[in-house]
Design an enzyme around this catalytic site. Structure first.
Site, PDB file in Angstrom:
ATOM      1  N   HIS A 172      49.758  45.698  37.252  1.00 41.82           N
ATOM      2  CA  HIS A 172      49.760  46.546  36.058  1.00 41.82           C
ATOM      3  C   HIS A 172      49.479  48.001  36.438  1.00 41.82           C
ATOM      4  O   HIS A 172      48.400  48.527  36.189  1.00 41.82           O
ATOM      5  CB  HIS A 172      48.710  46.000  35.082  1.00 41.82           C
ATOM      6  CG  HIS A 172      48.612  46.730  33.773  1.00 41.82           C
ATOM      7  ND1 HIS A 172      49.662  47.425  33.208  1.00 41.82           N
ATOM      8  CD2 HIS A 172      47.557  46.857  32.901  1.00 41.82           C
ATOM      9  CE1 HIS A 172      49.268  47.952  32.054  1.00 41.82           C
ATOM     10  NE2 HIS A 172      47.998  47.630  31.849  1.00 41.82           N
ATOM     11  N   CYS A 206      42.102  38.679  34.625  1.00 46.74           N
ATOM     12  CA  CYS A 206      42.386  40.116  34.488  1.00 46.74           C
ATOM     13  C   CYS A 206      43.686  40.477  35.181  1.00 46.74           C
ATOM     14  O   CYS A 206      43.997  39.950  36.252  1.00 46.74           O
ATOM     15  CB  CYS A 206      41.281  40.938  35.162  1.00 46.74           C
ATOM     16  SG  CYS A 206      39.611  40.564  34.621  1.00 46.74           S
ATOM     17  N   SER A 207      44.418  41.423  34.605  1.00 43.13           N
ATOM     18  CA  SER A 207      45.513  42.042  35.360  1.00 43.13           C
ATOM     19  C   SER A 207      44.877  42.864  36.474  1.00 43.13           C
ATOM     20  O   SER A 207      43.753  43.342  36.331  1.00 43.13           O
ATOM     21  CB  SER A 207      46.363  42.922  34.452  1.00 43.13           C
ATOM     22  OG  SER A 207      45.562  43.925  33.852  1.00 43.13           O
ATOM     23  N   LYS A 257      49.704  39.944  34.752  1.00 45.14           N
ATOM     24  CA  LYS A 257      48.763  39.170  35.575  1.00 45.14           C
ATOM     25  C   LYS A 257      49.262  39.009  37.000  1.00 45.14           C
ATOM     26  O   LYS A 257      48.538  39.262  37.957  1.00 45.14           O
ATOM     27  CB  LYS A 257      48.535  37.792  34.918  1.00 45.14           C
ATOM     28  CG  LYS A 257      47.664  36.830  35.709  1.00 45.14           C
ATOM     29  CD  LYS A 257      46.192  37.153  35.639  1.00 45.14           C
ATOM     30  CE  LYS A 257      45.649  37.977  36.737  1.00 45.14           C
ATOM     31  NZ  LYS A 257      45.615  37.590  38.067  1.00 45.14           N
ATOM     32  N   CYS A 286      48.082  52.393  28.599  1.00 41.84           N
ATOM     33  CA  CYS A 286      48.928  51.338  29.185  1.00 41.84           C
ATOM     34  C   CYS A 286      50.257  51.205  28.458  1.00 41.84           C
ATOM     35  O   CYS A 286      51.142  50.466  28.910  1.00 41.84           O
ATOM     36  CB  CYS A 286      48.193  50.007  29.183  1.00 41.84           C
ATOM     37  SG  CYS A 286      46.593  50.098  29.986  1.00 41.84           S
TER      38      CYS A 286
HETATM   39  N1  COA Z   1      44.171  39.187  39.889  1.00 47.71           N
HETATM   40  C1  COA Z   1      44.382  38.516  41.045  1.00 47.71           C
HETATM   41  N2  COA Z   1      43.822  38.884  42.220  1.00 47.71           N
HETATM   42  C2  COA Z   1      43.069  39.995  42.210  1.00 47.71           C
HETATM   43  C3  COA Z   1      42.836  40.743  41.040  1.00 47.71           C
HETATM   44  C4  COA Z   1      43.414  40.285  39.842  1.00 47.71           C
HETATM   45  N3  COA Z   1      43.198  40.938  38.699  1.00 47.71           N
HETATM   46  N4  COA Z   1      42.045  41.787  41.340  1.00 47.71           N
HETATM   47  C5  COA Z   1      41.797  41.703  42.657  1.00 47.71           C
HETATM   48  N5  COA Z   1      42.412  40.622  43.184  1.00 47.71           N
HETATM   49  C6  COA Z   1      42.306  40.137  44.555  1.00 47.71           C
HETATM   50  C7  COA Z   1      42.517  41.221  45.562  1.00 47.71           C
HETATM   51  O1  COA Z   1      43.855  41.271  46.018  1.00 47.71           O
HETATM   52  C8  COA Z   1      41.589  40.779  46.661  1.00 47.71           C
HETATM   53  O2  COA Z   1      42.215  39.746  47.408  1.00 47.71           O
HETATM   54  P1  COA Z   1      42.035  39.650  49.012  1.00 47.71           P
HETATM   55  O3  COA Z   1      40.568  39.444  49.213  1.00 47.71           O
HETATM   56  O4  COA Z   1      42.885  38.473  49.379  1.00 47.71           O
HETATM   57  O5  COA Z   1      42.509  40.955  49.516  1.00 47.71           O
HETATM   58  C9  COA Z   1      40.425  40.141  45.937  1.00 47.71           C
HETATM   59  O6  COA Z   1      40.964  39.697  44.689  1.00 47.71           O
HETATM   60  C10 COA Z   1      39.261  41.082  45.660  1.00 47.71           C
HETATM   61  O7  COA Z   1      39.824  42.295  45.214  1.00 47.71           O
HETATM   62  P2  COA Z   1      38.949  43.533  44.815  1.00 47.71           P
HETATM   63  O8  COA Z   1      39.882  44.715  44.794  1.00 47.71           O
HETATM   64  O9  COA Z   1      37.727  43.624  45.659  1.00 47.71           O
HETATM   65  O10 COA Z   1      38.529  43.181  43.341  1.00 47.71           O
HETATM   66  P3  COA Z   1      37.649  44.059  42.417  1.00 47.71           P
HETATM   67  O11 COA Z   1      36.419  43.277  42.089  1.00 47.71           O
HETATM   68  O12 COA Z   1      37.454  45.431  42.957  1.00 47.71           O
HETATM   69  O13 COA Z   1      38.561  44.207  41.109  1.00 47.71           O
HETATM   70  C11 COA Z   1      38.945  43.550  38.862  1.00 47.71           C
HETATM   71  C12 COA Z   1      38.814  43.084  40.317  1.00 47.71           C
HETATM   72  C13 COA Z   1      39.235  42.345  38.008  1.00 47.71           C
HETATM   73  C14 COA Z   1      37.634  44.207  38.411  1.00 47.71           C
HETATM   74  C15 COA Z   1      40.124  44.579  38.793  1.00 47.71           C
HETATM   75  O14 COA Z   1      41.319  43.918  39.156  1.00 47.71           O
HETATM   76  C16 COA Z   1      40.255  45.157  37.391  1.00 47.71           C
HETATM   77  O15 COA Z   1      39.508  46.047  37.000  1.00 47.71           O
HETATM   78  N6  COA Z   1      41.237  44.680  36.622  1.00 47.71           N
HETATM   79  C17 COA Z   1      41.451  45.164  35.236  1.00 47.71           C
HETATM   80  C18 COA Z   1      42.258  46.438  35.253  1.00 47.71           C
HETATM   81  C19 COA Z   1      42.344  47.004  33.868  1.00 47.71           C
HETATM   82  O16 COA Z   1      41.368  47.102  33.132  1.00 47.71           O
HETATM   83  N7  COA Z   1      43.552  47.440  33.488  1.00 47.71           N
HETATM   84  C20 COA Z   1      43.771  48.007  32.174  1.00 47.71           C
HETATM   85  C21 COA Z   1      43.962  46.929  31.186  1.00 47.71           C
HETATM   86  S1  COA Z   1      43.761  47.460  29.518  1.00 47.71           S
END
Ligand code: COA
Length: 371
Positions: free
Chosen positions: A324, A208-209, A320, A85
């Site tokens: 990201h 989470c981002s 956020k 990242c």
């Molecule tokens: N913040 C805000 N909204 C989010 C989001 C987040 N982090 N992640 C997903 N959403 C929203 C989506 O837009 C979707 O909205 P909608 O229903 O209106 O379309 C809904 O939440 C569900 O999204 P979905 O893609 O099914 O979520 P998910 O469960 O597959 O993924 C996380 C959610 C948190 C697991 C994923 O965002 C994630 O892994 N984040 C961390 C990424 C990471 O590790 N980056 C590196 C950092 S070191």
């Protein structure tokens, strides 16, 4: 810096889900915007540095230096950096070093990542490439899991409550409302953060981002001037695995990079007007503010309990709300801070970008020479 290097152009795509665009399309959009913003034409660019973490995993595409170069009529030499990242800020650091060395005079840096073409399972697995494949991955950890452990330990040591932690994402989402390039542009009240699905206790989805697509580009030059000068660029590293660290509640690489960056810029942290810090998870922002010295250990949350903290923190919306796309984030932070300095007419801004659990940390200080 051993010479004056200026940021003379910047551009980015909106961050979000870009299912109708390829990696190359995103790169092209950001590059074109940066060149259009600069007082040069494409032929003045004599080197390109591309940042990207996951092209091979998510887009079946390596060799992104050549891809970026092919976007310009004269195909200048190009390389790619990868530091998870922190890839974007490591690309900026690399470009600055090339300029300082005399190898180039005007360098295009473009960060790009396209993450949403694969499933959440696949992207979570790919992102774990930023951790230790021998020590962390076999335990089943994901990055939300790693930062969940960090949050639990921090709460245990300092008594932070989940209600307090919710203030972080609420603030960053509020800031993102006015950013046209942010992935999410809705204000989310603090109490709603805990109502989002639990991801890795105590972290919920809104701690989470997100997973994102996007690109950001800047042009750095030592023979064209602009009001924005790069005052410092420092990298620092720590153990790849958090299991090799004495503490989970502080990231020493941040402190190390910060000390050297302030010394290089010949300023103190009180001179910083705007901060973009790496809020990959809400708890990271709290720890970062402490490691950057804007709060004492255990007191980082107080900057979210205050209405108008100094410096401004992630006024763009941060990772956020902006999203990201990992290879683009470090470049995009510098794009945003340039806008913030120009708008506020303040003098100094600091970009803090890290990879993994701050195993690579990069700090850049920008100076608005007109202020
Ligand atoms: N913040 C805000 N909204 C989010 C989001 C987040 N982090 N992640 C997903 N959403 C929203 C989506 O837009 C979707 O909205 P909608 O229903 O209106 O379309 C809904 O939440 C569900 O999204 P979905 O893609 O099914 O979520 P998910 O469960 O597959 O993924 C996380 C959610 C948190 C697991 C994923 O965002 C994630 O892994 N984040 C961390 C990424 C990471 O590790 N980056 C590196 C950092 S070191």
């Amino acid at each position: 810096m051993n010479q004056d290097i200026f940021l003379i152009g910047k551009g980015q795509t909106p961050f979000g889900e870009h299912w109708d665009k390829s990696l190359k399309n995103l790169m092209d959009e950001a590059v074109t915007a940066a060149i259009d913003d600069a007082p040069i034409n494409a032929l003045d660019i004599d080197f390109i540095v591309v940042s990207n973490m996951l092209g091979e995993r998510t887009n079946d595409q390596a060799h992104l230096g050549a891809m970026a170069s092919s976007l310009l009529p004269h195909r200048p030499p190009a390389i790619r950096t990868e530091a998870a990242c922190a890839s974007g800020s490591v690309a900026v650091h690399t470009a600055l070093s090339l300029l300082e060395s005399g190898r180039a005079e005007t360098i295009l840096v473009v960060g790009v990542e396209k993450m949403t073409d694969v499933s959440t399972d696949e992207i979570s697995s790919a992102l774990m490439g930023a951790a230790d494949s021998e020590k962390d991955i076999p335990s089943g950890l994901t990055f939300p899991g790693i930062f969940g452990l960090i949050a639990n330990r921090y709460m245990h040591e300092y008594g932070l409550t989940k209600e307090q932690l919710n203030l972080v994402s609420a603030r960053h989402h509020a800031n993102g409302v006015s950013n046209p390039n942010a992935q999410f542009r809705s204000a989310i009240p603090a109490e709603k953060i805990s109502e989002s699905p639990n991801v890795a206790d105590p972290l919920c989805l809104l701690d989470c981002s997100p997973v994102s697509d996007g690109a950001a580009a800047i042009i750095l030059s030592n023979n064209h001037e602009s009001p924005i000068r790069i005052a410092a660029s420092q990298l620092s590293t720590d153990t790849l695995s958090i299991t090799d660290r004495p503490s989970l509640t502080s990231f020493p690489a941040t402190k190390d990079a910060l000390d050297r960056a302030l010394e290089e810029a010949e300023i103190t942290r009180d001179d910083i007007a705007h901060l973009e810090t790496h809020d990959c998870f809400s708890i990271a922002a709290v720890i970062n503010l402490e490691d950057l010295g804007f709060a004492n250990p255990g007191a980082g949350i107080q900057l979210y309990e205050a209405d108008n903290p100094t410096p401004t923190i992630n006024a763009s919306g941060g990772l956020k709300a902006c999203g990201h796309p990992v290879g683009a984030t470090g470049v995009k932070q510098i794009v945003d801070l340039t806008k913030q300095l120009t708008t506020s007419n303040k003098r100094y801004a600091l970009a803090h970008n890290f990879g993994g659990a701050c195993a690579t940390c990069a700090i850049h200080i920008l100076e608005n020479t007109d202020a």
